[in-house]
Write a protein that holds these residues in place. Sequence first.
Motif, PDB file in Angstrom:
ATOM      1  N   LEU A 134       0.833  -1.195   0.000  1.00  0.00           N
ATOM      2  CA  LEU A 134       0.000   0.000   0.000  1.00  0.00           C
ATOM      3  C   LEU A 134       0.869   1.247   0.000  1.00  0.00           C
ATOM      4  O   LEU A 134       1.914   1.281   0.662  1.00  0.00           O
ATOM      5  CB  LEU A 134      -0.898   0.022   1.239  1.00  0.00           C
ATOM      6  CG  LEU A 134      -2.022  -1.011   1.313  1.00  0.00           C
ATOM      7  CD1 LEU A 134      -2.686  -0.943   2.676  1.00  0.00           C
ATOM      8  CD2 LEU A 134      -3.040  -0.780   0.214  1.00  0.00           C
ATOM      9  N   PRO A 135       0.483   2.293  -0.713  1.00  0.00           N
ATOM     10  CA  PRO A 135       1.191   3.572  -0.605  1.00  0.00           C
ATOM     11  C   PRO A 135       1.193   4.031   0.842  1.00  0.00           C
ATOM     12  O   PRO A 135       0.248   3.761   1.602  1.00  0.00           O
ATOM     13  CB  PRO A 135       0.360   4.506  -1.489  1.00  0.00           C
ATOM     14  CG  PRO A 135      -0.371   3.599  -2.429  1.00  0.00           C
ATOM     15  CD  PRO A 135      -0.641   2.350  -1.660  1.00  0.00           C
ATOM     16  N   PRO A 136       2.251   4.717   1.287  1.00  0.00           N
ATOM     17  CA  PRO A 136       2.368   5.090   2.701  1.00  0.00           C
ATOM     18  C   PRO A 136       1.154   5.824   3.265  1.00  0.00           C
ATOM     19  O   PRO A 136       0.723   5.545   4.385  1.00  0.00           O
ATOM     20  CB  PRO A 136       3.615   5.981   2.721  1.00  0.00           C
ATOM     21  CG  PRO A 136       4.440   5.485   1.586  1.00  0.00           C
ATOM     22  CD  PRO A 136       3.457   5.097   0.522  1.00  0.00           C
ATOM     23  N   SER A 137       0.581   6.762   2.503  1.00  0.00           N
ATOM     24  CA  SER A 137      -0.548   7.526   3.030  1.00  0.00           C
ATOM     25  C   SER A 137      -1.783   6.651   3.217  1.00  0.00           C
ATOM     26  O   SER A 137      -2.594   6.880   4.126  1.00  0.00           O
ATOM     27  CB  SER A 137      -0.869   8.708   2.118  1.00  0.00           C
ATOM     28  OG  SER A 137      -1.218   8.270   0.826  1.00  0.00           O
ATOM     29  N   ALA A 190     -12.106  -0.435   0.708  1.00  0.00           N
ATOM     30  CA  ALA A 190     -12.117   0.863   0.036  1.00  0.00           C
ATOM     31  C   ALA A 190     -10.720   1.460  -0.029  1.00  0.00           C
ATOM     32  O   ALA A 190     -10.335   2.062  -1.041  1.00  0.00           O
ATOM     33  CB  ALA A 190     -13.072   1.810   0.759  1.00  0.00           C
ATOM     34  N   ALA A 191      -9.938   1.294   1.034  1.00  0.00           N
ATOM     35  CA  ALA A 191      -8.572   1.825   1.047  1.00  0.00           C
ATOM     36  C   ALA A 191      -7.717   1.135  -0.012  1.00  0.00           C
ATOM     37  O   ALA A 191      -6.907   1.778  -0.694  1.00  0.00           O
ATOM     38  CB  ALA A 191      -7.958   1.642   2.434  1.00  0.00           C
ATOM     39  N   ARG A 192      -7.898  -0.160  -0.171  1.00  0.00           N
ATOM     40  CA  ARG A 192      -7.123  -0.875  -1.191  1.00  0.00           C
ATOM     41  C   ARG A 192      -7.557  -0.465  -2.591  1.00  0.00           C
ATOM     42  O   ARG A 192      -6.719  -0.344  -3.500  1.00  0.00           O
ATOM     43  CB  ARG A 192      -7.281  -2.383  -0.981  1.00  0.00           C
ATOM     44  CG  ARG A 192      -6.684  -2.864   0.341  1.00  0.00           C
ATOM     45  CD  ARG A 192      -6.856  -4.351   0.550  1.00  0.00           C
ATOM     46  NE  ARG A 192      -6.464  -4.709   1.916  1.00  0.00           N
ATOM     47  CZ  ARG A 192      -7.282  -5.297   2.795  1.00  0.00           C
ATOM     48  NH1 ARG A 192      -8.513  -5.631   2.437  1.00  0.00           N
ATOM     49  NH2 ARG A 192      -6.850  -5.569   4.017  1.00  0.00           N
ATOM     50  N   MET A 193      -8.860  -0.269  -2.765  1.00  0.00           N
ATOM     51  CA  MET A 193      -9.319   0.226  -4.071  1.00  0.00           C
ATOM     52  C   MET A 193      -8.729   1.595  -4.367  1.00  0.00           C
ATOM     53  O   MET A 193      -8.314   1.880  -5.505  1.00  0.00           O
ATOM     54  CB  MET A 193     -10.846   0.282  -4.099  1.00  0.00           C
ATOM     55  CG  MET A 193     -11.427   0.575  -5.476  1.00  0.00           C
ATOM     56  SD  MET A 193     -11.709   2.322  -5.805  1.00  0.00           S
ATOM     57  CE  MET A 193     -13.274   2.545  -4.965  1.00  0.00           C
ATOM     58  N   LEU A 194      -8.673   2.476  -3.369  1.00  0.00           N
ATOM     59  CA  LEU A 194      -8.048   3.785  -3.538  1.00  0.00           C
ATOM     60  C   LEU A 194      -6.586   3.629  -3.949  1.00  0.00           C
ATOM     61  O   LEU A 194      -6.098   4.347  -4.833  1.00  0.00           O
ATOM     62  CB  LEU A 194      -8.158   4.577  -2.236  1.00  0.00           C
ATOM     63  CG  LEU A 194      -7.427   5.913  -2.171  1.00  0.00           C
ATOM     64  CD1 LEU A 194      -8.003   6.908  -3.181  1.00  0.00           C
ATOM     65  CD2 LEU A 194      -7.497   6.498  -0.757  1.00  0.00           C
ATOM     66  N   ALA A 195      -5.891   2.699  -3.319  1.00  0.00           N
ATOM     67  CA  ALA A 195      -4.464   2.509  -3.602  1.00  0.00           C
ATOM     68  C   ALA A 195      -4.228   2.148  -5.066  1.00  0.00           C
ATOM     69  O   ALA A 195      -3.299   2.659  -5.706  1.00  0.00           O
ATOM     70  CB  ALA A 195      -3.895   1.420  -2.698  1.00  0.00           C
TER      71      ALA A 195
END
Length: 264
Positions: A134-137, A190-195
Amino acid sequence: MTTIVQRSAEGLSYLSCAGGGDIPLVLLHGIGSNAHSFGPLMQALASRYPSLAWDAPGYGDSEPLAVAWPDASDYADALERLLARLDVRRCIVLGHSLGCLIAARYAVIAPARVAALVLISPALGYFADRGGALPPSVAARLEDLDRLGPQAFAAKRAPGLLADPAAQPDMLAAVERAMAAVRRPGYDQAARMLASGRLFDDAAAIEAPAAVITAAEDRITPPDSGHLAFAALRSSQRPFFRLVKNAGHAVCQERPEEVARVIA
């Protein structure tokens, strides 16, 4: 005041608001939000459009997706099942923040159903490999939620969604309440989809009329992100851009009447 009713279909909960006009407006919320965050905008639009705001998979009373790392297509497919069940044959699709990734993908996979597209405070995605690091943010979001729990997590992040949180205590409470309602695994999905999201790719393929609305005081998806999303709408029949002043990331709650006017 027009009544907003909660309903469910196809394993998804949603809010429905009757309104004037024949074509409905379908609203897709962001990662730290839910259908109720669109309440002020649904009221502001009621004289012109009937509206429907979903709780994305894993939010509210909606069932999570079956895949641990979904992409925008998985959410778009869920939306298609919901709209087909409700016999919504043509609609305006509005996404806010993370919801823009879903809205844009839906406009690509179901162009005959999308009369127009509205992208508000668009999240662009991080272009990460699906299933990779995952990206750091994005990783920090999940780490904070693990460490703090939903209530403290919301208290930490909610003020950053408003232009002037100290001057809007009721608005801050509403934003914080929605964020504190996030649950697992919906937020993680949702966070993974954003990534792995890639808004530019979908935006370039959209032919429907499309608007980008961004807020001048948005610190989450700043105006530059909106300009980039707008520039990507190379195939849209009628691209349109508007900057809303004196509003932050939660612009649909802070300035619902102005957002409604832009949409109309």
